[in-house]
Scaffold this active site. Structure first.
Site, PDB file in Angstrom:
ATOM      1  N   ALA A 189      39.641  42.067  45.351  1.00  0.00           N
ATOM      2  CA  ALA A 189      39.008  42.759  44.470  1.00  0.00           C
ATOM      3  C   ALA A 189      39.682  42.624  43.088  1.00  0.00           C
ATOM      4  O   ALA A 189      39.103  42.587  42.076  1.00  0.00           O
ATOM      5  CB  ALA A 189      39.171  43.962  45.028  1.00  0.00           C
ATOM      6  N   SER A 190      40.974  42.622  43.134  1.00  0.00           N
ATOM      7  CA  SER A 190      41.626  42.307  41.895  1.00  0.00           C
ATOM      8  C   SER A 190      41.256  40.979  41.213  1.00  0.00           C
ATOM      9  O   SER A 190      41.374  40.945  39.914  1.00  0.00           O
ATOM     10  CB  SER A 190      43.220  42.498  42.185  1.00  0.00           C
ATOM     11  OG  SER A 190      43.769  40.931  42.656  1.00  0.00           O
ATOM     12  N   LYS A 191      40.896  40.126  41.796  1.00  0.00           N
ATOM     13  CA  LYS A 191      40.561  38.736  41.194  1.00  0.00           C
ATOM     14  C   LYS A 191      39.256  38.565  41.049  1.00  0.00           C
ATOM     15  O   LYS A 191      38.771  37.999  40.018  1.00  0.00           O
ATOM     16  CB  LYS A 191      40.905  37.664  42.337  1.00  0.00           C
ATOM     17  CG  LYS A 191      42.378  37.290  42.569  1.00  0.00           C
ATOM     18  CD  LYS A 191      43.135  36.672  41.242  1.00  0.00           C
ATOM     19  CE  LYS A 191      44.445  36.430  41.332  1.00  0.00           C
ATOM     20  NZ  LYS A 191      45.055  35.765  40.173  1.00  0.00           N
ATOM     21  N   SER A 202      40.432  33.360  41.454  1.00  0.00           N
ATOM     22  CA  SER A 202      40.663  32.737  42.586  1.00  0.00           C
ATOM     23  C   SER A 202      39.363  32.737  43.626  1.00  0.00           C
ATOM     24  O   SER A 202      38.508  33.477  43.160  1.00  0.00           O
ATOM     25  CB  SER A 202      41.348  33.839  43.529  1.00  0.00           C
ATOM     26  OG  SER A 202      41.519  33.382  45.073  1.00  0.00           O
ATOM     27  N   ASN A 220      48.006  33.625  33.785  1.00  0.00           N
ATOM     28  CA  ASN A 220      47.973  32.969  35.260  1.00  0.00           C
ATOM     29  C   ASN A 220      48.718  33.830  36.310  1.00  0.00           C
ATOM     30  O   ASN A 220      48.603  33.643  37.170  1.00  0.00           O
ATOM     31  CB  ASN A 220      48.370  31.396  35.065  1.00  0.00           C
ATOM     32  CG  ASN A 220      48.973  31.093  36.203  1.00  0.00           C
ATOM     33  OD1 ASN A 220      48.154  30.593  37.266  1.00  0.00           O
ATOM     34  ND2 ASN A 220      50.222  30.805  36.606  1.00  0.00           N
ATOM     35  N   TYR A 229      43.686  41.829  47.215  1.00  0.00           N
ATOM     36  CA  TYR A 229      43.809  40.683  46.338  1.00  0.00           C
ATOM     37  C   TYR A 229      42.252  40.113  45.903  1.00  0.00           C
ATOM     38  O   TYR A 229      42.169  39.819  44.745  1.00  0.00           O
ATOM     39  CB  TYR A 229      44.641  39.721  47.095  1.00  0.00           C
ATOM     40  CG  TYR A 229      44.677  38.233  46.503  1.00  0.00           C
ATOM     41  CD1 TYR A 229      45.713  37.935  45.481  1.00  0.00           C
ATOM     42  CD2 TYR A 229      43.883  37.277  46.673  1.00  0.00           C
ATOM     43  CE1 TYR A 229      45.487  36.811  44.734  1.00  0.00           C
ATOM     44  CE2 TYR A 229      43.991  35.765  46.087  1.00  0.00           C
ATOM     45  CZ  TYR A 229      44.764  35.850  45.260  1.00  0.00           C
ATOM     46  OH  TYR A 229      44.869  34.695  44.496  1.00  0.00           O
ATOM     47  N   VAL A 257      54.560  40.666  32.785  1.00  0.00           N
ATOM     48  CA  VAL A 257      53.167  41.019  32.348  1.00  0.00           C
ATOM     49  C   VAL A 257      52.664  42.285  32.589  1.00  0.00           C
ATOM     50  O   VAL A 257      51.323  42.672  31.922  1.00  0.00           O
ATOM     51  CB  VAL A 257      52.136  39.987  32.818  1.00  0.00           C
ATOM     52  CG1 VAL A 257      52.490  38.428  32.573  1.00  0.00           C
ATOM     53  CG2 VAL A 257      51.746  40.024  34.354  1.00  0.00           C
ATOM     54  N   ILE A 259      45.951  26.236  47.401  1.00  0.00           N
ATOM     55  CA  ILE A 259      46.683  25.460  46.912  1.00  0.00           C
ATOM     56  C   ILE A 259      48.255  25.743  47.204  1.00  0.00           C
ATOM     57  O   ILE A 259      48.796  26.682  47.330  1.00  0.00           O
ATOM     58  CB  ILE A 259      46.778  25.820  45.380  1.00  0.00           C
ATOM     59  CG1 ILE A 259      45.306  25.790  44.613  1.00  0.00           C
ATOM     60  CG2 ILE A 259      47.636  24.638  44.578  1.00  0.00           C
ATOM     61  CD1 ILE A 259      44.565  24.556  44.781  1.00  0.00           C
TER      62      ILE A 259
END
Ligand code: NAP
Length: 263
Positions: free
Chosen positions: A168-170, A153, A95, A166, A69, A199
């Site tokens: 910040a990216s989300k 997230s 996703n 992570y 991606v 999860i």
């Protein structure tokens, strides 16, 4: 399928990135059981083949396509191939993502860049390629052109220690979702995000068990599963967001986290 007699997603064409594992895989299986034709994307061909075989095994429809991606040419070629095969994409479930821990002061620039490359730019590239196509679809005035579902997230709302890159990216995806919902709403495309809590998937490593990740969240409101959800718990929400049942919902970031955050 007998399991879902309503067949809410009958003949809907749904592209899922990162569908070879975890949340993407469970969503591919769930939505194929609800009648959808699934384009199963992942970076790993073996995992794609496994998911396609599972879906075909119960009489569902699936088409595997390996693409990274983060690579625009591969993403555009995948969206073209999906149109050659099925003529349209009704729903994109963007996703694919990665996660990794690092103490902020020791974090390498390359670590930060890689997190944003996959989690944020990857969603941008896939969503842009699909939306360009969706905008050309001719549909009656009272129907949607398409639906975009983005995996953010809980950490994108409630940043977690040692997960700063992570988180910040989300978080960026949550505002991407809002901006796109406003920009594309007049074109009758909905854009929503999901914010899973903890999860149980291989993102935590191959040997992850409920027992060894339970407790990382502290207090949970919902006293089941030790506060750790299964991919199927998220897949049900994704199927709802892909279905007509959610046509009047756009611009939302829905927590699927067993009551670990409330905003
Ligand atoms: P997973 O089981 O690791 O599934 C993610 C899949 O995406 C993997 O098959 C992965 O392949 C693939 N992928 C990674 N980079 C890719 C790329 N460049 N192009 C195409 N595919 C790629 O993890 P998951 O837990 O289901 O995660 C799915 C999404 O949920 C992610 O966006 C994640 O951040 C998010 N999420 C997960 C949790 C959780 O607790 N599990 C919580 C909140 C949000 P590789 O295995 O080869 O990397």
């Amino acid at each position: 399928m007998e399991e879902y007699p309503e067949q809410r997603l009958k003949d809907k064409v749904i592209l899922i990135t990162g569908a070879g594992s975890g949340i993407g895989k469970a969503s591919a299986i769930r939505m194929a059981k609800e009648g959808a034709k699934i384009i199963v994307n992942d970076i790993d061909q073996e995992k794609i083949d496994e998911v396609v075989n599972i879906i075909k095994g119960f009489g569902g429809e699936a088409f595997g396509y390996r693409a990274d991606v983060t690579k625009k040419e591969e993403v555009v070629a995948m969206v073209e191939a999906a149109h050659e095969k099925y003529g349209r994409i009704d729903v994109l479930f963007a996703n694919a993502g990665i996660a990794d821990y690092a103490k902020f002061v020791r974090m390498k620039e390359s670590f930060w860049d890689h997190m944003f490359e996959v989690n944020t730019k990857g969603v941008f590239l896939v969503t842009q390629a699909v939306v360009k196509k969706m905008l050309k679809y001719k549909v009656p005035d009272d129907q949607l052109r398409g639906k975009i579902i983005i995996t953010s997230s809980r950490a994108g709302k409630d940043g977690q220690e040692e997960l700063s890159a992570y988180s910040a990216s989300k978080a960026a995806l949550i505002q991407l979702k809002t901006a796109l919902a406003k920009e594309l709403g007049p074109k009758r495309i909905t854009v929503n995000a999901i914010c899973p809590g903890t999860i149980l998937t291989p993102i935590y490593g191959k040997d992850v068990t409920r027992e060894n990740i339970a407790g990382i969240d502290g207090k949970v409101a919902l006293n089941i599963k030790q506060g750790v959800g299964d991919p199927e718990d998220v897949a049900g929400v994704v199927a709802f967001l892909a279905s007509k049942d959610s046509d009047f919902i756009t611009g939302q970031a829905i927590n699927v986290c067993g009551g670990t955050i409330f905003h």
